[in-house]
Design an enzyme around this catalytic site. Structure first.
Site, PDB file in Angstrom:
ATOM      1  N   GLN A  21     -30.839 -91.541 -14.140  1.00 15.77           N
ATOM      2  CA  GLN A  21     -31.904 -92.766 -14.337  1.00 15.77           C
ATOM      3  C   GLN A  21     -31.376 -94.194 -13.948  1.00 15.77           C
ATOM      4  O   GLN A  21     -30.365 -94.336 -14.709  1.00 15.77           O
ATOM      5  CB  GLN A  21     -32.534 -92.496 -15.627  1.00 15.77           C
ATOM      6  CG  GLN A  21     -33.270 -93.739 -16.110  1.00 15.77           C
ATOM      7  CD  GLN A  21     -34.659 -93.768 -16.449  1.00 15.77           C
ATOM      8  OE1 GLN A  21     -35.219 -92.408 -16.853  1.00 15.77           O
ATOM      9  NE2 GLN A  21     -35.273 -94.692 -16.214  1.00 15.77           N
ATOM     10  N   GLY A  22     -31.821 -94.714 -12.982  1.00 15.09           N
ATOM     11  CA  GLY A  22     -31.448 -95.925 -12.627  1.00 15.09           C
ATOM     12  C   GLY A  22     -32.589 -97.005 -13.043  1.00 15.09           C
ATOM     13  O   GLY A  22     -33.394 -96.490 -13.436  1.00 15.09           O
ATOM     14  N   GLU A  24     -34.232 -98.546 -10.848  1.00 19.18           N
ATOM     15  CA  GLU A  24     -35.158 -98.186  -9.905  1.00 19.18           C
ATOM     16  C   GLU A  24     -35.920 -97.251  -9.729  1.00 19.18           C
ATOM     17  O   GLU A  24     -37.026 -96.968  -9.700  1.00 19.18           O
ATOM     18  CB  GLU A  24     -34.493 -98.649  -8.610  1.00 19.18           C
ATOM     19  CG  GLU A  24     -35.260 -98.271  -7.204  1.00 19.18           C
ATOM     20  CD  GLU A  24     -35.379 -99.465  -6.481  1.00 19.18           C
ATOM     21  OE1 GLU A  24     -34.428-100.076  -6.236  1.00 19.18           O
ATOM     22  OE2 GLU A  24     -36.511 -99.365  -6.150  1.00 19.18           O
ATOM     23  N   ARG A  26     -35.829 -92.687 -10.938  1.00 19.13           N
ATOM     24  CA  ARG A  26     -35.224 -91.390 -11.467  1.00 19.13           C
ATOM     25  C   ARG A  26     -34.592 -90.387 -10.511  1.00 19.13           C
ATOM     26  O   ARG A  26     -35.432 -90.209  -9.616  1.00 19.13           O
ATOM     27  CB  ARG A  26     -36.180 -90.689 -12.516  1.00 19.13           C
ATOM     28  CG  ARG A  26     -36.262 -91.731 -13.774  1.00 19.13           C
ATOM     29  CD  ARG A  26     -37.183 -91.042 -14.679  1.00 19.13           C
ATOM     30  NE  ARG A  26     -37.628 -92.082 -15.553  1.00 19.13           N
ATOM     31  CZ  ARG A  26     -38.834 -92.481 -15.629  1.00 19.13           C
ATOM     32  NH1 ARG A  26     -39.825 -92.048 -14.887  1.00 19.13           N
ATOM     33  NH2 ARG A  26     -39.351 -93.382 -16.157  1.00 19.13           N
ATOM     34  N   ASP A 142     -27.220-102.579   0.361  1.00 19.78           N
ATOM     35  CA  ASP A 142     -26.834-102.403  -1.272  1.00 19.78           C
ATOM     36  C   ASP A 142     -25.453-101.461  -1.200  1.00 19.78           C
ATOM     37  O   ASP A 142     -25.407-100.705  -1.641  1.00 19.78           O
ATOM     38  CB  ASP A 142     -27.898-101.663  -1.918  1.00 19.78           C
ATOM     39  CG  ASP A 142     -27.448-101.672  -3.522  1.00 19.78           C
ATOM     40  OD1 ASP A 142     -28.082-100.880  -4.221  1.00 19.78           O
ATOM     41  OD2 ASP A 142     -26.504-102.298  -3.902  1.00 19.78           O
TER      42      ASP A 142
END
Lengths: 235, 172
Positions: A21-22, A24, A26, A142
């Site tokens: 889970q981040g 931004e 899942r 990123d």
């Protein structure tokens, strides 16, 4: 108030297990039509204005899907996209079973006190792949060592690198944007992996050797370094 | 036969036939709604997975009310195409009257095999295992149609190149 949209993805995700889970998204692991798959679900963010959230989430999903195809066409390894659900913003893609992030690999290698020169091959390969990507005018947006995977069993020479997480990617031919892309990687690299300045320089050397457009990019990179941390338009 | 994980009430069954004698009649029956099966030109298929992906997307879009074509079966054929031009998709991926081989994909309720039986009864041809699809595949034709680049072939299989395009074509 908008209904809880993260529930609308529930039937799609029924057979899958939550893996990460981040902030931004899942990430789930499961099967897609019999194949090992990863599902990236960009869930609704309730701290955002709903219309804005929908636009941003959709844009990130779309950019990620587009970048995947553009990279593959250029011969850059990215996970195969199997299916995109544009209503719930789920991307079903290939699960690289047994792969590790470059971040973890570097950390392990440094911790075990192993020959750090073995990482040189990895730096070369990273420089090559990024050169190819920028030559395609794809800006990742990123770049970190957590967004690069090593396919199972390829930690040694001949590293098989796979790039992931293209949600912030966009198209640009400007050396400025490519320079910033590399700057982001440099900052992430050096802060995550201490004492790797020469390794990163090796990466840049490999990048320069692999791309005719590199000198302009490196020049911009130097300029950005002198200026300090540059902010891109997306917060 | 495969159950769609995302839509567990359905199953997708694929059948491959060669030495087909009644291509034109089959097409007519399909268009009149007498056969519940998408009739696909097997030369355009690399692997049964490709047809599964097309069917999965079609069912998803039908449930969401977002199909681009008018029926589930035509949507399956449309999904196979790398472009968003519907008539071109039917022309290239759908079966033609003169074809001697056909790949049939049908989406039906899980336990109900009646549509499958109807198809088996109607096709005048010899059924072969779906795994043999590669003997019909027109690899150069597919590479050209999907515009697969040589560098792309180095980082993945032809099937992966095709499936990726099918997934992304709505936004590319």
């Amino acid at each position: 108030m908008a209904s809880d949209r993260s529930d609308s993805a529930a039937p799609l995700l029924a057979g899958c297990a939550l893996w990460k889970q981040g902030a931004e998204a899942r990430i789930y692991r499961g099967k897609f039509l019999g194949r090992a798959a990863v599902v990236k679900h960009r869930f609704p963010k309730r701290y955002r204005h709903p219309q804005l959230d929908e636009k941003l989430t959709r844009r990130r999903t779309v950019q990620e899907a587009r970048a995947a195809l553009r990279c593959r066409k250029a011969g850059i390894s990215v996970p195969v996209v199997y299916f995109v659900d544009y209503t719930t913003h789920c991307i079903f893609m290939e699960d690289l079973v047994g792969s590790i992030t470059v971040r973890d690999h570097i950390v392990t290698t440094q911790q075990s006190g192993d020959n750090p020169e073995s990482l040189g091959g990895l730096a070369d390969e990273m420089g090559r792949i990024l050169a190819k990507m920028h030559d395609e005018d794809v800006i990742h947006g990123d770049l970190t060592t957590s967004n690069m995977l090593l396919r199972n069993g390829s930690e040694g020479p001949g590293a098989d690198l796979v790039l992931i997480d293209f949600g912030l990617s966009y198209t640009s031919a400007l050396p400025e944007d490519k320079g910033v892309d590399m700057y982001v990687l440099e900052k992430a690299f050096l802060s995550t992996h201490p004492n790797t300045e020469s390794l990163f320089q090796q990466l840049l050397n490999s990048y320069t050797a692999a791309s005719k457009k590199a000198p302009a990019v490196i020049k911009k990179l130097d300029e950005v370094r002198l200026r300090g941390r540059k902010r891109s338009m997306v917060g | 036969h495969r159950r769609l994980e995302l839509f567990p009430e359905y199953s997708v069954t694929q059948m491959l036939f060669t030495d087909v004698k009644n291509a034109a009649a089959l097409r007519k029956s399909a268009m009149e709604g007498q056969i519940n099966g998408a009739l696909i030109n097997p030369a355009m298929l690399v692997d049964p997975f490709q047809a599964l992906v097309a069917a999965n997307k079609a069912v998803h879009l039908q449930k969401a009310g977002k199909m681009k074509t008018r029926s589930l079966l035509s949507e399956i054929i449309f999904n196979l195409s790398p472009t968003n031009n519907i008539s071109e998709a039917f022309r290239r991926f759908g079966m033609s009257d003169g074809d001697g081989a056909v790949h049939v994909v049908t989406v039906h309720p899980r336990e109900d095999m009646s549509d499958v039986d109807t198809i088996l009864a109607r096709v005048e041809g010899r059924q072969v295992p779906v795994g043999e699809i590669s003997t019909f595949t027109d690899v150069p034709g597919i590479k050209k149609l999907y515009k697969v680049t040589p560098s792309e072939e180095k980082c993945g299989s032809l099937l992966e190149a095709v499936v990726c395009r099918m997934a992304v074509k709505d936004v590319v």
